[in-house]
Design an enzyme around this catalytic site. Structure first.
Site, short mmCIF file in Angstrom:
data_model
loop_
_atom_site.label_atom_id
_atom_site.label_comp_id
_atom_site.label_asym_id
_atom_site.label_seq_id
_atom_site.Cartn_x
_atom_site.Cartn_y
_atom_site.Cartn_z
N ASP A 121 39.55 35.73 34.79
CA ASP A 121 39.45 34.33 35.20
C ASP A 121 38.02 33.84 35.01
O ASP A 121 37.08 34.41 35.57
CB ASP A 121 39.85 34.21 36.68
N SER A 126 44.07 27.90 42.98
CA SER A 126 42.74 27.42 42.60
C SER A 126 42.11 26.63 43.76
O SER A 126 41.96 27.15 44.86
CB SER A 126 42.84 26.59 41.32
N HIS A 142 43.06 32.72 34.46
CA HIS A 142 43.06 31.92 35.69
C HIS A 142 44.47 31.53 36.11
O HIS A 142 44.86 31.73 37.27
CB HIS A 142 42.22 30.66 35.50
#
Length: 316
Positions: A257, A137, A287
């Site tokens: 995601d 991320s 995600h």
């Protein structure tokens, strides 16, 4: 290719085992230390080293926003170490056990410098081994920016659901996004940016979602104005500089995601100058790829392990 999350439960990161027994199960030694950065903040650093084998390479881990390197990211780090890699990570400023206002990132460059200072020190212990960056991320964006600041240093980069684009489904409403640039200048630490709960939209398996929220160091408030602005600016920098990425690159991303945009990963893949680059967009996945059912976790991390093994052997 088993990922250590297979042994976790919704109540305990290490399942039925004590931490030391869990590390021993995976043939890993764990070390936790506090260091002081150039700004005088104490930061938590972590190491996972294979016990009965010489490391084949080094993996430096960058965790994501609101998380830290001591919870679910730790399970992934243990997985890398169990595959024969020496693994190192640092809790970013304001995250995990590190000092600083919780989840406030006033300057992404300072976070990058913290990572580089720690990673460079640990690479000195493994001068003859190939070193890789792994980021999830926001950590994926950090890994890319570290590479851009240190071109030619890294044997490869693996980024998982990288923040190369913020999903339109997760962004604040457009009036708030416009006002963010103005308000963040005056009250950057104000935690009022309207977004969805990250855990709820990141982990497909409910029990892993419950385990995520049990992290005692997890940030549960709204994003701070200054942090949200830094994230938007970071995405724009990566978009502008993606053609400067030259290291071997593996990008993995869930198709569904709604936190970071898979289209950002596609754009990075298309524009990166790396001659060795691979993109995996996994149909139906969310995600947090560690939050998927076991067969999906095995597929994703099996590919990551294989990629690291191949590239470690090519550069050793």
């Amino acid at each position: 290719m088993v990922h250590p999350c297979i042994d976790a439960t919704e109540d305990n990161l290490f399942g039925s085992l004590e931490p030391e027994a869990f590390y021993a199960r995976y043939g890993v030694t764990y070390i936790e230390e506090m260091v002081q950065n150039a700004r005088g903040l104490r930061q938590c650093t972590r190491s996972w080293i294979p016990v009965d084998q010489n490391p084949k390479g080094v993996v430096m881990v960058c965790h994501g926003y609101g998380a830290d390197s001591g919870w679910l990211v730790q399970l992934t780090s243990i997985g890398f170490a169990s595959q024969g890699f020496a693994v190192y990570a640092i809790d970013h400023q304001g995250h995990g056990k590190s000092e600083g206002l919780k989840c406030y990132i006033p300057d992404i460059k300072a976070v990058i410098d913290d990572c580089i200072e720690f990673f460079d020190a640990k690479r000195q212990n493994h001068k003859d081994l190939p070193a890789f960056l792994y980021g999830e991320s926001l950590g994926g964006a950090l890994a890319l920016l570290i590479h851009l600041k240190q071109p030619g240093i890294w044997a490869g980069i693996v980024i998982n659901g990288p923040m190369c684009g913020i999903s339109v489904k997760f962004k604040p409403p457009w009036p708030a996004e416009i006002l963010l640039h103005l308000i963040a200048r005056f009250i950057p630490t104000w935690p009022i940016v309207p977004t969805k709960d990250i855990a709820a939209v990141s982990f497909k398996e409910p029990w892993k979602r419950k385990l995520c929220v049990k992290n005692p160091h997890r940030y549960t408030g709204k994003p701070r104005m200054g942090t949200a602005l830094v994230c938007i600016q970071t995405v724009k920098e990566i978009e502008a500089r993606s053609s400067e990425v030259t290291a071997p690159l593996l990008i993995v991303h869930g198709e569904l995601d709604v936190v970071t945009d898979p289209e950002g990963s596609r754009r990075l893949y298309e524009t990166a100058a790396s001659s060795d680059k691979t993109l995996r967009i996994y149909p139906g996945m969310w995600h947090q790829l560690i939050g998927e059912p076991p067969e999906n976790v095995d597929k994703v991390f099996g590919e990551i392990y294989a990629w690291l093994d191949t590239h470690a052997s090519q550069t050793s």
